[in-house]
Design a protein around this motif. Structure first.
Motif, PDB file in Angstrom:
ATOM      1  N   ASP A   1      69.328   9.732  33.163  1.00 24.15           N
ATOM      2  CA  ASP A   1      70.281  10.248  32.184  1.00 24.15           C
ATOM      3  C   ASP A   1      71.481  10.918  32.863  1.00 24.15           C
ATOM      4  OD1 ASP A   1      68.707  12.259  33.166  1.00 24.15           O
ATOM      5  OD2 ASP A   1      68.070  13.035  31.218  1.00 24.15           O
ATOM      6  N   ILE A   2      71.555  10.831  34.179  1.00 24.25           N
ATOM      7  CA  ILE A   2      72.721  11.268  34.939  1.00 24.25           C
ATOM      8  C   ILE A   2      73.309  10.033  35.606  1.00 24.25           C
ATOM      9  CG2 ILE A   2      73.595  12.760  36.770  1.00 24.25           C
ATOM     10  CD1 ILE A   2      71.110  14.503  36.391  1.00 24.25           C
TER      11      ILE A   2
ATOM     12  N   THR B   1      83.259   3.954  27.923  1.00 18.21           N
ATOM     13  CA  THR B   1      82.019   3.190  27.748  1.00 18.21           C
ATOM     14  C   THR B   1      80.946   4.030  27.059  1.00 18.21           C
ATOM     15  OG1 THR B   1      81.034   3.797  29.898  1.00 18.21           O
ATOM     16  CG2 THR B   1      82.534   1.911  29.862  1.00 18.21           C
ATOM     17  N   TRP B   2      81.158   5.340  27.013  1.00 22.91           N
ATOM     18  CA  TRP B   2      80.254   6.256  26.309  1.00 22.91           C
ATOM     19  C   TRP B   2      80.791   6.623  24.924  1.00 22.91           C
ATOM     20  CZ3 TRP B   2      78.092  10.406  30.241  1.00 22.91           C
ATOM     21  CH2 TRP B   2      77.373   9.741  31.242  1.00 22.91           C
TER      22      TRP B   2
ATOM     23  N   GLY C   1      80.380  18.043  25.020  1.00 23.15           N
ATOM     24  CA  GLY C   1      79.159  17.259  25.095  1.00 23.15           C
ATOM     25  C   GLY C   1      78.914  16.607  26.439  1.00 23.15           C
ATOM     26  N   ILE C   2      79.850  16.772  27.386  1.00 21.88           N
ATOM     27  CA  ILE C   2      79.709  16.166  28.705  1.00 21.88           C
ATOM     28  C   ILE C   2      79.705  17.256  29.772  1.00 21.88           C
ATOM     29  CG2 ILE C   2      80.778  14.659  30.436  1.00 21.88           C
ATOM     30  CD1 ILE C   2      79.649  13.116  28.117  1.00 21.88           C
ATOM     31  N   ILE C   3      78.774  17.169  30.694  1.00 23.60           N
ATOM     32  CA  ILE C   3      78.788  17.997  31.894  1.00 23.60           C
ATOM     33  C   ILE C   3      79.083  17.070  33.066  1.00 23.60           C
ATOM     34  CG2 ILE C   3      77.370  19.383  33.466  1.00 23.60           C
ATOM     35  CD1 ILE C   3      75.933  20.496  31.063  1.00 23.60           C
TER      36      ILE C   3
ATOM     37  N   CYS D   1      84.657   9.961  43.120  1.00 24.20           N
ATOM     38  CA  CYS D   1      83.277   9.970  42.634  1.00 24.20           C
ATOM     39  C   CYS D   1      83.137  11.019  41.539  1.00 24.20           C
ATOM     40  CB  CYS D   1      82.295  10.290  43.755  1.00 24.20           C
ATOM     41  SG  CYS D   1      82.264   9.062  45.070  1.00 24.20           S
ATOM     42  N   ALA D   2      82.269  10.738  40.604  1.00 22.44           N
ATOM     43  CA  ALA D   2      81.976  11.714  39.550  1.00 22.44           C
ATOM     44  C   ALA D   2      80.514  11.597  39.168  1.00 22.44           C
ATOM     45  CB  ALA D   2      82.854  11.486  38.325  1.00 22.44           C
ATOM     46  N   LEU D   3      79.929  12.720  38.826  1.00 23.18           N
ATOM     47  CA  LEU D   3      78.569  12.776  38.293  1.00 23.18           C
ATOM     48  C   LEU D   3      78.687  13.244  36.850  1.00 23.18           C
ATOM     49  CD1 LEU D   3      76.043  12.089  39.939  1.00 23.18           C
ATOM     50  CD2 LEU D   3      75.585  14.534  40.133  1.00 23.18           C
ATOM     51  N   LEU D   4      78.067  12.504  35.928  1.00 24.07           N
ATOM     52  CA  LEU D   4      78.259  12.748  34.501  1.00 24.07           C
ATOM     53  C   LEU D   4      76.925  12.701  33.761  1.00 24.07           C
ATOM     54  CD1 LEU D   4      81.224  10.242  34.137  1.00 24.07           C
ATOM     55  CD2 LEU D   4      81.457  12.737  34.139  1.00 24.07           C
ATOM     56  N   THR D   5      76.783  13.568  32.767  1.00 24.54           N
ATOM     57  CA  THR D   5      75.596  13.534  31.912  1.00 24.54           C
ATOM     58  C   THR D   5      75.926  14.125  30.552  1.00 24.54           C
ATOM     59  OG1 THR D   5      73.250  14.136  31.749  1.00 24.54           O
ATOM     60  CG2 THR D   5      74.737  15.807  32.632  1.00 24.54           C
TER      61      THR D   5
END
Length: 240
Positions: free
Chosen positions: A26-27, A79-80, A100-102, A113-117
């Motif tokens: 989920d990340i 895409t989300w 709603g996004i971290i 680069c990005a990390l998203l959840t």
């Protein structure tokens, strides 16, 4: 890995992918490459990304970096189901993510680069770095790691330049993950590498000082590494 479909952008942006983390599906990790040699000012209009006023006096490299990061993030979040989002920065220069996004963002040498959840119970930190040269490693290791850490890196089985680059990047990822909670500067002595395996599957960091009631000295964190031929991507995730 799921490749994003980015229309009409190459050759400026040569690659952009979105991949769920193996350890936490989920990340997601966004990884993009761009070629500053193909950057032109007209791309801001072509890609419908407004150039902020503070970029007017910035060098070409910085403008290309801004455009690539904002466009790739915009396409990724679309895409989300989050369309037209333009990443901005708060007064402390920290990224302001959509509700709603971290997330966490990093860029280096024509890479973003990005990390998203969507999970709200997590902290995230990501960092990408170009591999250090032997000269840079020799000149900077005393600032980045303690003598005990240096010994662990030298004994891990990897070239010292690789191990030091990973250690530096992991500390950057950890500090990015914790900043939303501590809201204070952390230097490289604020955490230390406690374990470092040659396969990069077992890396742990420990806080050496207390930053809050929950982030106390001795708190342990696990780091992850994606090793590439000339650079590294690292990330740290954990509960809030």
């Amino acid at each position: 890995m799921s490749a994003l479909n980015i229309p009409s952008c190459p050759p400026f942006i040569s690659h952009c992918s979105l991949q769920p983390l193996a350890e936490a599906p989920d990340i997601h990790l966004m990884n993009a490459r761009y070629d500053a040699a193909h950057f032109t000012e007209s791309l801001f209009a072509d890609l419908n990304i407004p150039a902020p006023a503070h970029l007017l006096r910035a060098v070409k490299k910085r403008r290309a970096e801004y455009l690539a990061s904002r466009y790739c993030l915009q396409q990724t979040l679309a895409t989300w189901g989050i369309t037209g989002f333009l990443l901005s920065n708060g007064p402390d220069r920290a990224p302001v993510w959509p509700q709603g996004i971290i997330g966490s963002l990093s860029h280096t040498h024509q890479q973003v680069c990005a990390l998203l959840t969507r999970r709200q119970d997590l902290v995230l930190g990501v960092d990408c770095e170009k591999m250090m040269t032997a000269e840079v490693a020799r000149d900077t290791h005393k600032m980045l790691v303690s003598p005990a850490e240096k010994q662990r890196l030298e004994q891990c089985g990897l070239p010292f330049t690789t191990a030091l680059t990973v250690a530096f990047s992991l500390k950057e990822s950890l500090y990015k993950a914790l900043y939303p909670q501590v809201k204070q500067f952390m230097d490289f002595s604020g955490a230390e590498i406690m374990a470092f395996s040659a396969d990069l599957n077992h890396i742990s960091l420990r806080l050496t000082q207390t930053f809050s009631a929950r982030l106390v000295a001795g708190s342990l964190f696990s780091g992850r590494v994606l090793l590439q031929p000339d650079r590294v991507i690292t990330w740290v995730t954990g509960p809030q």
